[in-house]
Design a protein around this motif. Structure first.
Motif, PDB file in Angstrom:
ATOM      1  N   HIS A 138      26.398  45.602  43.013  1.00  0.00           N
ATOM      2  CA  HIS A 138      27.356  44.756  43.735  1.00  0.00           C
ATOM      3  C   HIS A 138      26.595  43.711  44.533  1.00  0.00           C
ATOM      4  O   HIS A 138      25.530  43.985  45.101  1.00  0.00           O
ATOM      5  N   CYS A 164      38.111  51.433  40.057  1.00  0.00           N
ATOM      6  CA  CYS A 164      38.974  50.963  41.150  1.00  0.00           C
ATOM      7  C   CYS A 164      38.761  51.777  42.423  1.00  0.00           C
ATOM      8  O   CYS A 164      38.762  51.225  43.537  1.00  0.00           O
ATOM      9  N   ASN A 172      37.498  40.035  45.084  1.00  0.00           N
ATOM     10  CA  ASN A 172      36.593  40.737  44.191  1.00  0.00           C
ATOM     11  C   ASN A 172      36.601  40.162  42.771  1.00  0.00           C
ATOM     12  O   ASN A 172      37.646  39.735  42.273  1.00  0.00           O
ATOM     13  N   ILE A 173      35.432  40.211  42.154  1.00  0.00           N
ATOM     14  CA  ILE A 173      35.255  39.880  40.736  1.00  0.00           C
ATOM     15  C   ILE A 173      34.590  41.079  40.067  1.00  0.00           C
ATOM     16  O   ILE A 173      33.676  41.689  40.633  1.00  0.00           O
ATOM     17  N   LEU A 174      35.054  41.428  38.876  1.00  0.00           N
ATOM     18  CA  LEU A 174      34.414  42.483  38.086  1.00  0.00           C
ATOM     19  C   LEU A 174      33.857  41.881  36.815  1.00  0.00           C
ATOM     20  O   LEU A 174      34.569  41.223  36.054  1.00  0.00           O
ATOM     21  N   CYS A 202      42.734  45.453  41.954  1.00  0.00           N
ATOM     22  CA  CYS A 202      41.492  45.504  42.725  1.00  0.00           C
ATOM     23  C   CYS A 202      40.672  44.220  42.627  1.00  0.00           C
ATOM     24  O   CYS A 202      39.875  43.930  43.517  1.00  0.00           O
ATOM     25  N   PHE A 203      40.874  43.482  41.526  1.00  0.00           N
ATOM     26  CA  PHE A 203      40.009  42.332  41.265  1.00  0.00           C
ATOM     27  C   PHE A 203      40.842  41.077  41.036  1.00  0.00           C
ATOM     28  O   PHE A 203      41.834  41.100  40.306  1.00  0.00           O
ATOM     29  N   VAL A 206      38.649  39.356  36.478  1.00  0.00           N
ATOM     30  CA  VAL A 206      37.886  40.286  35.653  1.00  0.00           C
ATOM     31  C   VAL A 206      37.210  39.466  34.559  1.00  0.00           C
ATOM     32  O   VAL A 206      37.884  38.892  33.697  1.00  0.00           O
TER      33      VAL A 206
END
Length: 421
Positions: A138, A164, A172-174, A202-203, A206
């Motif tokens: 992260h 998650c 956030n970015i995944l 959550c993101f 993505v």
């Protein structure tokens, strides 16, 4: 402030062909495409670049491939623009006691390879990225938290909830090397849209990879949240139908995503079907073959030598073996000079006897029938003949091309080969 970034994936550096003498030129194509993307990132002064896996075509690359990659990434490093990446199935090395080329790039500071750790219970830990070690899961840039997870195979859907649960930040970015069914043509390593949906909670963005076709996945209420830029170059035949490029993205303070698909200009890739129905002999078929190809190539304006796959079909009055690959290549080279040529012979022979015309199966049909019979002879695989025959032929084709490592072949198998022994 909003953050701006470029999202690319599936670069496949090191990919080439080993015939017709065009291997060096084809090898360079992928570096040229990647260099153009990096140059655009520097020009746009983006906050960071995301690479969604498969930077390299195989896990074991040539030293010159590594050196050329560093040369291309150097302007990005000089401009102070971080390059965040995850490993794709092509980047894999199965011996984890060895340092991969991706890890080496990260330790040298050219990329920041994101890879989470796991607890004893199997939960994810996205530890902060350590610049000195070149490792972590992260990183925070400009108030945005970027998490990275590479390729985890056919069990990816089972990991979504744990991903998650491990995230407790906002904006956030995944970065995730996985495909989404109904959007991606890739058959292995995908998850269904409903299985991916919890990621949208959550993101904000993505960043996908794996499939070479670009697509955007939205929530049921129409909010785009997952983006796959596809491969910026044509890696395999069949991709000539896809747009080729990458995303320039702006992530606003409120989480809104503004994305622009910027097109690349890959070398022409053509799949030509030539119908030789009714040809009585090989000489006649060769003349019709050359004429058919010339007609399909007419009007092309790109000066670069194309990549061509020719598919021959139809019922003919001679044995298809008479049209050898060498004869077909010579006939084609009188029409154009392809950088690479692949020929798929699906001709069927018509034979007459007793006043009744019979059609013999093509070589490809005979091959499939024999394989299906062998697979079906094992009760464990009954009902899966079509799937396993397709997989067997895909493995055969890759091995014959001589351009893949064992890791890539294993990646075609569900769960890295488990259950297929």
């Amino acid at each position: 402030m909003p953050v701006r970034f470029i999202h690319t994936s599936d670069i496949h550096l090191g990919k080439t062909y080993r015939c017709l003498g065009g291997d060096a030129e084809r090898y360079q194509d992928f570096f040229t495409t990647f260099a153009n993307i990096i140059a655009d990132a520097v020009k746009e002064q983006v906050d960071f670049v995301l690479i969604g896996g498969d930077l390299f075509h195989t896990g074991q690359i040539l030293p010159k491939t590594f050196a050329k990659t560093i040369e291309i990434l150097q302007p990005l490093k000089d401009a102070g623009i971080p390059c965040l990446a995850v490993e794709g199935n092509h980047d894999w090395i199965h011996r984890r006691d060895s340092v991969s080329w991706m890890e080496a790039l990260s330790q040298l500071g050219y990329i920041r390879l994101l890879r989470p750790s796991r607890t004893g219970e199997g939960d994810y830990l996205f530890e902060p990225f350590d610049l000195e070690q070149g490792a972590g899961g992260h990183i925070e840039i400009g108030g945005v938290n970027i998490y990275g997870l590479g390729y985890i195979g056919s069990q990816a859907a089972n990991h979504v909830a744990r991903i998650c649960e491990a995230v407790d930040t906002r904006r956030n970015i995944l970065l995730f090397h996985v495909g989404v069914w109904s959007y991606s043509p890739v058959e292995i390593g995908n998850i269904r849209p409903e299985e991916a949906l919890p990621l949208s909670e959550c993101f904000d963005y993505v960043a996908l990879g794996h499939g070479h076709k670009p697509y955007v996945v939205s929530t049921p209420d129409g909010r785009p949240y997952a983006f796959n830029p596809g491969s910026p170059d044509c890696v395999n035949f069949g991709e000539e139908r896809y747009d080729k490029g990458y995303y320039l993205v702006s992530l606003e303070n409120d989480g809104e995503v503004r994305h622009e698909f910027r097109r690349c200009s890959p070398r022409p890739m053509l799949v030509l079907t030539v119908n030789l129905e009714g040809a009585n002999n090989a000489d006649e078929a060769l003349q019709r073959f050359a004429a058919g190809v010339a007609e399909k190539l007419a009007g092309g304006s790109d000066p670069r030598s194309p990549l061509i796959e020719v598919r021959l079909c139809g019922k003919v009055g001679f044995h298809p073996f008479e049209l050898s690959r060498d004869r077909l290549r010579l006939a084609l080279f009188e029409v154009c000079q392809p950088l690479h040529l692949e020929i798929k012979n699906h001709l069927s022979q018509v034979s007459g006897g007793g006043g009744e015309e019979k059609v013999k199966k093509s070589l490809a049909e005979i091959e499939r029938d024999v394989l299906a019979e062998l697979v079906g002879a094992n009760s464990q695989y009954q009902g899966r003949e079509e799937e396993l025959v397709r997989l067997s032929l895909a493995l055969r084709d890759l091995v014959l091309k001589g351009e893949v490592e064992g890791e890539e072949l294993l990646a075609l198998l569900p769960s890295g080969g488990a259950g297929c022994a």
